[in-house]
Scaffold this active site. Structure first.
Site, PDB file in Angstrom:
ATOM      1  N   HIS A 167      65.800  -9.628  31.184  1.00  0.00           N
ATOM      2  CA  HIS A 167      66.702 -10.362  32.067  1.00  0.00           C
ATOM      3  C   HIS A 167      68.150  -9.900  31.999  1.00  0.00           C
ATOM      4  O   HIS A 167      69.025 -10.475  32.638  1.00  0.00           O
ATOM      5  CB  HIS A 167      66.604 -11.858  31.710  1.00  0.00           C
ATOM      6  CG  HIS A 167      66.906 -12.757  32.853  1.00  0.00           C
ATOM      7  ND1 HIS A 167      68.017 -13.572  32.874  1.00  0.00           N
ATOM      8  CD2 HIS A 167      66.266 -12.973  34.021  1.00  0.00           C
ATOM      9  CE1 HIS A 167      68.034 -14.264  33.988  1.00  0.00           C
ATOM     10  NE2 HIS A 167      66.987 -13.913  34.710  1.00  0.00           N
ATOM     11  N   LYS A 185      71.634  -7.865  32.646  1.00  0.00           N
ATOM     12  CA  LYS A 185      72.301  -7.376  33.845  1.00  0.00           C
ATOM     13  C   LYS A 185      73.579  -6.681  33.393  1.00  0.00           C
ATOM     14  O   LYS A 185      74.648  -7.284  33.364  1.00  0.00           O
ATOM     15  CB  LYS A 185      72.627  -8.539  34.783  1.00  0.00           C
ATOM     16  CG  LYS A 185      71.411  -9.317  35.245  1.00  0.00           C
ATOM     17  CD  LYS A 185      71.828 -10.713  35.682  1.00  0.00           C
ATOM     18  CE  LYS A 185      70.645 -11.582  35.959  1.00  0.00           C
ATOM     19  NZ  LYS A 185      70.037 -12.144  34.761  1.00  0.00           N
ATOM     20  N   ASP A 232      79.732   6.150  31.151  1.00  0.00           N
ATOM     21  CA  ASP A 232      80.290   7.158  30.235  1.00  0.00           C
ATOM     22  C   ASP A 232      80.507   6.643  28.811  1.00  0.00           C
ATOM     23  O   ASP A 232      81.422   7.092  28.122  1.00  0.00           O
ATOM     24  CB  ASP A 232      81.598   7.732  30.775  1.00  0.00           C
ATOM     25  CG  ASP A 232      81.397   8.592  32.008  1.00  0.00           C
ATOM     26  OD1 ASP A 232      80.263   9.075  32.213  1.00  0.00           O
ATOM     27  OD2 ASP A 232      82.371   8.782  32.763  1.00  0.00           O
TER      28      ASP A 232
END
Length: 188
Positions: free
Chosen positions: A123, A125, A130
């Site tokens: 779940h 996000k 870089d």
């Protein structure tokens, strides 16, 4: 003089806007600008700012996303991959196969994708650009979330936070390595 570290908060929903010029410039730097025939206005929105942050990647982009169905963000990721940026994606197995998911297109483009094999959702996000910039918040990378939902995204260049999320990404990336999958019960 060193630039100040990035510290930005983006709030969604993002008003509808055209980001074609932004994506075209990223895909073909220096090419003559072509006007987009769509009726949407261009401008500075939460979505365009998120896309610009992603397009700043020069070496790597690590994505850990529950749901990814926004075509504009998928095009952004594909542009980075074509530029030679190493892109890795970790996602949720149940959601990657849903109608509209962009995961298959990313895989088809040659982008490395791994997914969970267990019950429960992957779940997270977040994105790491870089190994220096963290993009995280409540936003699923879906058109619905971008255009309709009350969502937030925090963008920071803070080594301590980036390291914690990079360590989590690497742990999950290894856990989801297909070489570690078990297809049969260990009981004989």
């Amino acid at each position: 003089r060193r630039a100040r570290p990035v510290r930005e908060v983006l709030f969604f929903p993002s008003r509808p806007c055209c980001i074609e010029a932004l994506l075209a410039e990223a895909a073909e730097p220096g090419a003559p600008a072509r006007p987009c025939p769509c009726p949407l206005p261009s401008g500075d929105t939460a979505l365009s700012r998120l896309v610009r942050r992603l397009l700043s990647a020069r070496r790597s982009l690590d994505l850990c996303l529950f749901c990814f169905s926004c075509p504009q963000l998928a095009r952004t990721v594909q542009i980075l991959h074509r530029r030679g940026v190493r892109v890795r994606v970790v996602t949720d197995a149940q959601y990657m196969g849903l109608h509209g998911s962009q995961i298959g297109l990313l895989r088809h483009a040659g982008i490395q994708v791994r997914h969970d094999q267990h019950s429960g959702y992957m779940h997270h996000k977040f994105a790491i650009v870089d190994r220096r910039m963290l993009i995280t918040g409540s936003l699923n990378w879906t058109t619905q979330a971008i255009q309709s939902n009350r969502e937030n995204v925090l963008v920071v260049e803070d080594a301590e936070y980036v390291k914690a999320f990079q360590d989590e990404f690497e742990r999950i990336w290894e856990e989801y390595n297909p070489a570690n999958y078990s297809f049969f019960s260990q009981k004989q």
